[in-house]
Enzyme design. Structure first.
Site, PDB file in Angstrom:
ATOM      1  N   ASP A  21       0.824  -1.216   0.000  1.00 43.56           N
ATOM      2  CA  ASP A  21       0.000   0.000   0.000  1.00 43.56           C
ATOM      3  C   ASP A  21       0.856   1.263   0.000  1.00 43.56           C
ATOM      4  O   ASP A  21       0.646   2.180   0.780  1.00 43.56           O
ATOM      5  CB  ASP A  21      -0.940   0.032   1.207  1.00 43.56           C
ATOM      6  CG  ASP A  21      -1.700  -1.277   1.393  1.00 43.56           C
ATOM      7  OD1 ASP A  21      -1.870  -1.695   2.557  1.00 43.56           O
ATOM      8  OD2 ASP A  21      -2.075  -1.875   0.388  1.00 43.56           O
TER       9      ASP A  21
ATOM     10  N   GLU B  55     -10.760   0.595  -4.062  1.00 42.09           N
ATOM     11  CA  GLU B  55     -10.059   1.125  -2.880  1.00 42.09           C
ATOM     12  C   GLU B  55      -8.840   1.923  -3.337  1.00 42.09           C
ATOM     13  O   GLU B  55      -8.670   2.171  -4.523  1.00 42.09           O
ATOM     14  CB  GLU B  55      -9.643  -0.025  -1.968  1.00 42.09           C
ATOM     15  CG  GLU B  55      -8.875  -1.115  -2.656  1.00 42.09           C
ATOM     16  CD  GLU B  55      -8.931  -2.439  -1.924  1.00 42.09           C
ATOM     17  OE1 GLU B  55      -9.614  -2.578  -0.897  1.00 42.09           O
ATOM     18  OE2 GLU B  55      -8.270  -3.379  -2.386  1.00 42.09           O
TER      19      GLU B  55
HETATM   20  C1  6LW Z   1      -5.745  -1.850   2.119  1.00 45.86           C
HETATM   21  C2  6LW Z   1      -6.531  -2.003   0.870  1.00 45.86           C
HETATM   22  C3  6LW Z   1      -6.224  -3.389   0.542  1.00 45.86           C
HETATM   23  O1  6LW Z   1      -6.309  -0.922   2.966  1.00 45.86           O
HETATM   24  O2  6LW Z   1      -6.016  -4.098   1.662  1.00 45.86           O
HETATM   25  O3  6LW Z   1      -6.691  -5.160  -0.641  1.00 45.86           O
HETATM   26  C4  6LW Z   1      -5.879  -3.227   2.734  1.00 45.86           C
HETATM   27  N1  6LW Z   1      -6.242  -3.898  -0.599  1.00 45.86           N
HETATM   28  O4  6LW Z   1      -6.148  -1.106  -0.151  1.00 45.86           O
HETATM   29  C5  6LW Z   1      -4.652  -3.580   3.515  1.00 45.86           C
HETATM   30  O5  6LW Z   1      -3.534  -3.689   2.675  1.00 45.86           O
END
Ligand code: 6LW
Length: 506
Positions: A15, A192
């Site tokens: 991330d 996300e």
């Molecule tokens: C993060 C999100 C994600 O907040 O998992 O799957 C979470 N993607 O972007 C933790 O890495």
């Protein structure tokens, strides 16, 4: 021309968010990544050439900044965004199942950072509900917090409301409105990691969609306002490794920045799976980088991530020469300095009966950064029991342990436990934990690696066990973190005299 090493940050650094800061001394770049239940939380790496990166500190170094002491595995510090404005670094992040959505500030990225303020709903009742917050300002100074509406608590837990946005008063840390729904991608699961950019009088909203596994990808849309409406790019996803055989998979969760050559770059997460079908990513999600080109139609194009590993590394630490633990040491739901102390020429851990099966083991470790890796520690167990371990979480760890007259190799894989033991006649010895490529594979490796556990006692090497590394991989453990190799104490005092780790990515 800048060399783009990939991984850019080895070992679990998922991330990634990046910001460029220009000053009279030239540009500097700062990278922030997730740390989940580990402390210190949210490492900040700095570079002056985008090739060499230095871990300069962490955002969360003090109790209370995050509330990870009791978070479930994989809770905690999820997905930061780091930005810089008027001499102040801003970092927003969700302390998942901990404090909630937080805003940290610092004038020096190396710290100290602020205590962290909750970003509150408009009625001030609680933290905004969501993950992966982004922070952006328009020319008037209006603050936009755009985030992924994954509900992590309360009645709606598990619901996903898509990408949401509010304007925020950073004085009161209160939203100035109810969350508005935004463009949420092209239909991929888990929209996300939103980031807003103003480029050439257009506002771009870039997100991740498809989930952080093999379907992961980066998509983008644009409009004339930070609140939208947004039109989807004609060629989404901008970058994804889905349905390819590329050595870097799961590429997604990107952030854009102008690099040293004046060209745009995208930092993003990825994994380096190994085995015949590239199934197992031992190190977890790492940070990568890839070039971005702005096309004549005003849309960006992002190149596939090209693997370009750095040379191998060797780390040697003699604790007699150490005055403090360096920034690379991390611990589980506790700060390393609260679990171990430097005294009498050793790193001493005070066992409290907890083992690596427990949520807060007396364990301090470092990320495994190379696919082929060997760690040796010199240890004194005359007053306790402890050892050297590689850990994913409480249910997945492999260790070699000594004390009370016994040398033990142990593999804990979910609810399966296997031990190999031999009598131990000495209390000072070396412990070894190696990750090696599987041998005899004829070009079709049957797994990611093999973990070799052993010891050297009175000059004699004892190879205790070899454990298939697939059981400590992000896919098998369903983990957001990655392998952490460290030393631990179960009972009594365990003194670690030295640490030697070397590895490469051949
Ligand atoms: C993060 C999100 C994600 O907040 O998992 O799957 C979470 N993607 O972007 C933790 O890495």
């Amino acid at each position: 021309m800048t060399t783009l090493y990939n991984p850019l940050l080895n070992g679990f650094h998922p991330d990634p968010s990046v910001v460029r800061v220009d000053s009279a001394d030239g540009p500097e770049w700062f990278l922030a990544t997730s740390t989940f239940e580990y402390l210190p939380g949210i490492p900040i790496h700095r570079s002056r050439d985008f090739e060499n990166w230095e871990l300069i500190g962490h955002v969360a170094t003090r109790p209370g900044q995050l509330a990870v002491e009791d978070v479930p595995t994989a809770g905690g510090a999820w997905a930061p965004t780091i930005r810089h404005r008027d001499g102040v670094f801003h970092l927003v992040i969700t302390d998942a199942m901990g404090r909630g959505m937080l805003h940290f500030t610092a004038t020096d990225a190396a710290g100290p950072w602020s205590d962290g303020d909750l970003i509150l709903k408009q009625d001030g009742s609680a933290s905004l509900d969501g993950i992966d917050p982004d922070i952006a300002w328009d020319a008037d100074g209006t603050v936009y917090v755009t985030y992924s509406g994954l509900i992590l608590s309360g009645d709606g837990i598990g619901q996903h409301l898509g990408i949401q946005q509010v304007t925020v008063d950073l004085e009161s840390h209160r939203a100035l409105e109810e969350p508005r729904s935004m463009w949420s991608g092209t239909g991929g699961g888990f929209p996300e990691a939103p980031h807003l950019y103003e480029v050439d009088d257009r506002w771009y909203l870039m997100i991740a969609e498809g989930g952080t596994e093999r379907g992961h990808g980066v998509s983008i849309a644009r409009g004339t306002s930070p609140v939208g409406p947004f039109e989807t790019a004609p060629h989404n996803p901008l970058v994804s490794a889905r349905s390819t055989t590329r050595p870097v998979q799961n590429t997604g969760h990107g952030d854009l920045v102008i690099g040293p050559d004046g060209d745009w770059l995208c930092v993003l997460l990825g994994v380096r799976p190994r085995s015949m079908t590239r199934a197992f990513s031992a190190l977890g999600r790492e940070t990568f980088v890839t070039p971005v080109r702005w096309e004549d139609d005003g849309w960006p194009a992002i190149d596939p991530v090209l693997l370009n590993p750095r040379a191998g590394t060797r780390v040697e630490i003699a604790f007699a020469d150490s005055h403090e633990l360096d920034h690379e040491w991390i611990a589980v739901r506790a700060l390393p300095g609260s679990l171990a102390e430097l005294c009498d020429g050793a790193l001493v851990l005070h066992g409290d009966g907890c083992t690596l099966d427990d949520p807060r083991p007396i364990f301090v470790g470092r990320r495994q950064e190379h696919l082929t890796n060997a760690v040796t520690v010199s240890i004194d167990v005359g007053a306790g029991v402890g050892g050297l371990a590689v850990r994913y979480d409480e249910r997945f760890h492999v260790e070699v342990e000594a004390g009370e007259g016994v040398l033990t190799a142990r593999a804990v894989v979910a609810d399966l436990v296997q031990e190999w033991t031999v009598p131990l006649t000495s209390t000072t010895l070396d412990l070894h934990l190696d990750s090696r490529r599987p041998d005899g594979d004829g070009g079709f490796p049957r797994t990611s690696d093999v973990l070799h556990l052993g010891a050297t006692v009175d000059g004699e090497r004892i190879d205790l066990a070899a454990v298939d590394g697939r059981f400590l991989a992000s896919e098998t453990c369903e983990s957001f973190t990655g392998r952490v190799i460290g030393v631990y104490a179960r009972s009594g005092d365990v003194a670690v005299r030295s640490w030697v780790a070397e590895g490469d990515d051949e």
